[in-house]
Design a protein around this motif. Structure first.
Motif, PDB file in Angstrom:
ATOM      1  N   ASP A 125      -9.488 -13.661 -60.505  1.00  8.85           N
ATOM      2  CA  ASP A 125      -9.867 -13.680 -61.914  1.00  8.85           C
ATOM      3  C   ASP A 125      -9.209 -12.532 -62.660  1.00  8.85           C
ATOM      4  O   ASP A 125      -9.500 -11.366 -62.425  1.00  8.85           O
ATOM      5  N   THR A 126      -8.300 -12.907 -63.578  1.00  7.80           N
ATOM      6  CA  THR A 126      -7.581 -11.904 -64.358  1.00  7.80           C
ATOM      7  C   THR A 126      -8.454 -11.438 -65.513  1.00  7.80           C
ATOM      8  O   THR A 126      -9.059 -12.242 -66.199  1.00  7.80           O
ATOM      9  N   PRO A 166     -10.477 -18.985 -50.910  1.00 14.57           N
ATOM     10  CA  PRO A 166     -11.858 -18.677 -50.525  1.00 14.57           C
ATOM     11  C   PRO A 166     -12.096 -18.955 -49.048  1.00 14.57           C
ATOM     12  O   PRO A 166     -12.884 -18.259 -48.408  1.00 14.57           O
ATOM     13  N   LYS A 209      -0.746 -25.358 -49.763  1.00 16.11           N
ATOM     14  CA  LYS A 209      -1.145 -25.671 -51.140  1.00 16.11           C
ATOM     15  C   LYS A 209      -0.420 -24.815 -52.158  1.00 16.11           C
ATOM     16  O   LYS A 209      -0.548 -25.037 -53.355  1.00 16.11           O
ATOM     17  N   TYR A 236     -20.392 -10.215 -52.841  1.00 13.98           N
ATOM     18  CA  TYR A 236     -19.665 -10.608 -54.057  1.00 13.98           C
ATOM     19  C   TYR A 236     -20.542 -11.516 -54.908  1.00 13.98           C
ATOM     20  O   TYR A 236     -20.598 -11.393 -56.132  1.00 13.98           O
ATOM     21  N   ASN A 254     -22.167 -10.830 -58.596  1.00 11.01           N
ATOM     22  CA  ASN A 254     -21.694 -11.601 -59.742  1.00 11.01           C
ATOM     23  C   ASN A 254     -22.624 -12.703 -60.223  1.00 11.01           C
ATOM     24  O   ASN A 254     -22.423 -13.257 -61.297  1.00 11.01           O
ATOM     25  N   ASP A 301     -13.432 -25.546 -54.254  1.00 13.03           N
ATOM     26  CA  ASP A 301     -13.104 -24.162 -53.910  1.00 13.03           C
ATOM     27  C   ASP A 301     -11.629 -23.833 -54.074  1.00 13.03           C
ATOM     28  O   ASP A 301     -11.172 -22.822 -53.558  1.00 13.03           O
ATOM     29  N   SER A 302     -10.887 -24.661 -54.757  1.00 10.06           N
ATOM     30  CA  SER A 302      -9.464 -24.444 -55.050  1.00 10.06           C
ATOM     31  C   SER A 302      -8.584 -24.539 -53.817  1.00 10.06           C
ATOM     32  O   SER A 302      -7.388 -24.315 -53.901  1.00 10.06           O
ATOM     33  N   ASP A 303      -9.176 -24.838 -52.677  1.00  9.30           N
ATOM     34  CA  ASP A 303      -8.387 -24.915 -51.450  1.00  9.30           C
ATOM     35  C   ASP A 303      -8.002 -26.371 -51.154  1.00  9.30           C
ATOM     36  O   ASP A 303      -8.850 -27.199 -50.853  1.00  9.30           O
ATOM     37  N   ASN A 352     -12.232 -23.201 -61.240  1.00  7.02           N
ATOM     38  CA  ASN A 352     -11.961 -22.458 -59.999  1.00  7.02           C
ATOM     39  C   ASN A 352     -12.287 -20.973 -60.091  1.00  7.02           C
ATOM     40  O   ASN A 352     -12.142 -20.253 -59.100  1.00  7.02           O
ATOM     41  N   SER A 353     -12.718 -20.510 -61.243  1.00  2.00           N
ATOM     42  CA  SER A 353     -12.989 -19.070 -61.379  1.00  2.00           C
ATOM     43  C   SER A 353     -14.224 -18.680 -60.565  1.00  2.00           C
ATOM     44  O   SER A 353     -15.327 -19.141 -60.830  1.00  2.00           O
ATOM     45  N   PRO A 354     -14.054 -17.799 -59.570  1.00  5.98           N
ATOM     46  CA  PRO A 354     -15.225 -17.355 -58.808  1.00  5.98           C
ATOM     47  C   PRO A 354     -16.281 -16.710 -59.709  1.00  5.98           C
ATOM     48  O   PRO A 354     -17.472 -16.837 -59.442  1.00  5.98           O
ATOM     49  N   LEU A 355     -15.836 -16.042 -60.767  1.00  2.00           N
ATOM     50  CA  LEU A 355     -16.802 -15.382 -61.642  1.00  2.00           C
ATOM     51  C   LEU A 355     -17.596 -16.386 -62.470  1.00  2.00           C
ATOM     52  O   LEU A 355     -18.784 -16.209 -62.689  1.00  2.00           O
ATOM     53  N   VAL A 356     -16.939 -17.461 -62.922  1.00  2.00           N
ATOM     54  CA  VAL A 356     -17.676 -18.514 -63.639  1.00  2.00           C
ATOM     55  C   VAL A 356     -18.642 -19.197 -62.668  1.00  2.00           C
ATOM     56  O   VAL A 356     -19.814 -19.430 -62.982  1.00  2.00           O
ATOM     57  N   THR A 361     -20.015 -18.103 -59.847  1.00  2.00           N
ATOM     58  CA  THR A 361     -21.165 -17.298 -59.425  1.00  2.00           C
ATOM     59  C   THR A 361     -22.143 -17.127 -60.593  1.00  2.00           C
ATOM     60  O   THR A 361     -23.355 -17.080 -60.377  1.00  2.00           O
ATOM     61  N   VAL A 387     -10.084 -18.895 -69.436  1.00  2.00           N
ATOM     62  CA  VAL A 387      -9.134 -19.545 -70.345  1.00  2.00           C
ATOM     63  C   VAL A 387      -7.924 -18.626 -70.511  1.00  2.00           C
ATOM     64  O   VAL A 387      -6.779 -19.061 -70.416  1.00  2.00           O
ATOM     65  N   LYS A 432      -6.643 -16.398 -68.538  1.00  2.00           N
ATOM     66  CA  LYS A 432      -5.761 -16.226 -67.382  1.00  2.00           C
ATOM     67  C   LYS A 432      -5.021 -17.507 -67.007  1.00  2.00           C
ATOM     68  O   LYS A 432      -4.161 -17.490 -66.141  1.00  2.00           O
ATOM     69  N   LEU A 440     -20.788 -21.561 -56.962  1.00  3.34           N
ATOM     70  CA  LEU A 440     -20.409 -20.825 -55.736  1.00  3.34           C
ATOM     71  C   LEU A 440     -21.621 -20.007 -55.298  1.00  3.34           C
ATOM     72  O   LEU A 440     -22.012 -19.062 -55.975  1.00  3.34           O
TER      73      LEU A 440
END
Lengths: 457, 457
Positions: free
Chosen positions: A278-279, A359, A381, A448, A452, B276-278, B357-361, B363, B379, B381, B444
């Motif tokens: 996350d940027t 992840p 991927k 984490y 969060n 999980d973006s994987d 996919n944002s872990p922060l969103v 969580t 958005v 990033k 998440l």
């Protein structure tokens, strides 16, 4: 009722009370994942535990001629927490920098970008607050930045165009800049060449330790000193810059040269780390060269001294970047993803970041599971050119897989034992070319999520 | 000792035992997050709890003319678990599909890709095992696929070129294909038009419920039936395909037309989900049309019936895709990210996936925190064209932020109340154009880490 009877009754009563307390704790801890309680940080999470990957202590940073620091308590978000730092820079200081490329970047970032990299005979200042990022705060955001710059300019007798500000913390809340303005006089009175550790502490948010690094470069006329501080723990996936980083040097160097050096060393430092993909909206790196040291002026980047200076500055940048990862939210492992054999540098970077941000790779590391299959999946991927049958996967010096499969003498026990280390190197050789790239990341742990699902950033 | 005394003693003993058990459970659950124990799944995680987002039950899927199923226990990885399914398809069945674009894709995926989309008057078969993905297994992987295809071909009297196989489970372990070969005769004897639910269960790995969907399309000559099953829970970020999905229809349709329909409906179904973006090494979607139903032949895609068929098939695809997200590892919330106002479709997709996919969103959603600031950061990033001051952020119907800041009448209590819902819609309007895209994801949670620090995939 006899005595024995009474004893047993009392004992049973005590046990019953104990059991009830245990039951209540269990209920809180073991709430099923369907309930909200299961994802809110348990009380234990609120106790700040210093990252197990933290250095032994804050380094002993020497003063840098032409730089003074002060830290204060403005109550930006929490009462009684040191949350603002001020740095005063001597007249003529060259200020270079790099900033997030986020399209939703904060007002203070836009303001810094407009001011940075210009020659000036004037002094300068850096003002940073934690507790509020002043990001996505519309026109009010710019007004806050203007008010802060004007306030610092007046207090220190500088042009507002030489005041650089950063804000870190919650997004979308108006910055109560008047609280910061009200402590500027105090800060100005406390400015001190030895105040850098307090400054490093003032900019922490979810950080568990203050981050500092230093280097010295010998020249004919005397040494050049470089010291730096950083903050960052979550929302770490810098894009052309990083979290908040401030580096100070007494070097004498033209601003354009300084900017060039800073820019070309981002790729091996702040742009080579990720905690959570996350940027941030607020990433900022500012490098200030006061020209007040005894070191030889670096008028030409081909001078031996200039090359030494660049190497030293790059070292400080990488050290601080690593410290940010070591303080990654919830981190228990410090991991280098070392990609080699890529066809292009871009592909090497893409593969390294795909592995570092996966992840599944990060949870496997947390679980100390030598799950190299997930590394293979992440390579797949990434979108980079890769041939399954030319891949080599290493954990440390151990080759686990090559030629499209695990090695014949694959030793699961040895691989698992390696995963117990606190510092890991995961190697991916693509077998296609000569481009290489290392990035640094940490594992993904319960903590984490504790941090969060609970912390409003 | 009196009776009362004995009673109390017995009670105390019982309580003591209970307390000891509670103490032991507490110890396991409350291990500090810094220790390795804190990230290993607690024993509770091993009890498979059905996702709170699961449908009420497996749907009542009707038989489809020309398709029979069998499921069996081959012991691929675990003893006594149903882990293999066989589907026999009538002569002339058109088989279309879509597969992962991972550069490290599994041997069975490469094999399917070589065989799919060809006209054939022959019957066909699909063989799927769970427990082992036969991915990154080098030349041995292809040999296993060849052996399985030959085995099925011989057992059912088909050409090996009409046998499609998939494998899901651990990566990098040799597939013990002889265990599967040894049950083929049994499976062949059990083939039954009503066996689809058992088949759906046989392909589960970390799935907590079997996934099925159906549709019927009326035509002049009778209905066309479509039924489908899927598996998938983690490593979900399909790239031009998805986890394992098998859809069967009795429609009469040329294979090229079927492939065209499948391909153009991926973007609103399997390519619009992420857990999980994987991205997996093994994603596969196979759609088989037997031509054995009473429905009107779909010789021209502009026919009303063909359009109805496409809409129905698209519906089944999206339904199964949503079920995969609803069974996302650790999921407690089903979330639509609805992006509008983008300049291009690619930008809309990029923004939607960056948020999803944002872990922060994710969580924040787990913590039921109305943290729209993290949506803004995601958005920013994404790399898509976005203007901070034109953004509008909605949670459900509630506008939280617009014109670069939160709305004047922002109501934190209402936003927080909305987050308590099990199904959420997060709206992002970029205010730049007319392109739109919805993607679906989940939150998440701790359970994702429990599952993935422990499960070897």
């Amino acid at each position: 009722m006899g005595k024995g009877d009474k004893d047993w009754k009392a004992k049973a009563k005590k046990l019953k009370a104990k059991l009830e307390r245990a039951r209540q704790r269990l209920e809180r801890l073991a709430a099923p994942p369907t309930s909200a309680a299961g994802v809110i940080a348990p009380p234990a999470a609120k106790v700040v535990q210093i990252s197990p990957l933290a250095p032994a202590g804050f380094p002993d940073l020497p003063p840098v001629a032409g730089v003074e620091f002060a830290a204060g308590t403005a109550g930006v978000r929490y009462k009684g927490r040191t949350d603002v730092m001020l740095a005063r820079l001597a007249p003529g200081t060259a200020v270079a920098g790099a900033f997030t490329r986020s399209s939703t970047r904060a007002a203070c970032v836009l303001d810094c970008q407009a001011k940075i990299g210009k020659d000036s005979p004037e002094g300068a200042a850096i003002l940073v607050n934690s507790g509020n990022a002043n990001a996505f705060t519309g026109a009010a955001g710019q007004a806050s930045v203007d008010a802060l710059c004007a306030g610092v300019a007046q207090t220190l007798g500088l042009p507002a165009g030489r005041v650089f500000t950063s804000s870190t913390g919650v997004i979308g809340e108006p910055l109560p800049h008047e609280r910061i303005l009200s402590v500027l006089d105090d800060l100005s009175g406390q400015l001190d060449a030895g105040g850098i550790e307090a400054a490093a502490r003032a900019i922490m948010t979810t950080d568990t330790f203050p981050k500092g690094a230093m280097a010295e470069v010998e020249t004919d006329t005397g040494p050049i000193r470089i010291v730096g501080i950083a903050k960052g723990s979550g929302m770490i996936a810098p894009d052309m810059a990083t979290m908040l980083v401030y580096i100070f040097t007494d070097a004498t160097i033209p601003v354009a040269s300084l900017q060039k050096i800073v820019s070309r060393n981002l790729d091996t430092s702040f742009n080579a780390i990720t905690v959570d993909s996350d940027t941030s909206t607020s990433d900022a790196l500012i490098v200030a060269a006061t020209g007040k040291g005894p070191g030889k002026p670096l008028t030409n980047l081909r001078l031996r001294e200039a090359r030494d200076f660049e190497a030293a500055l790059a070292g400080v940048m990488q050290d601080l970047a690593h410290q940010v990862v070591r303080d990654g939210e919830g981190a228990t492992k410090f991991v280098e993803i070392r990609v080699t054999g890529a066809e292009t540098a871009a592909d090497a970077h893409r593969v390294a970041m795909a592995v570092a941000n996966s992840p599944l790779v990060k949870t496997a590391i947390a679980g100390e599971d030598a799950n190299w299959g997930r590394v293979v999946a992440a390579v797949g991927k990434s979108g980079a050119k890769a041939d399954r049958d030319l891949l080599t996967i290493r954990f440390g010096d151990m080759v686990l897989a090559e030629k499209g499969w695990r090695v014949p003498d694959y030793d699961e026990a040895a691989a698992s034992a390696y995963m117990k280390n606190q510092e890991l190197v995961i190697g991916v050789d693509l077998g296609l070319g000569t481009a290489a790239k290392s990035v640094w990341t940490c594992d993904l742990t319960h903590r984490y999520i504790d941090i969060n699902a609970d912390y409003r950033s």
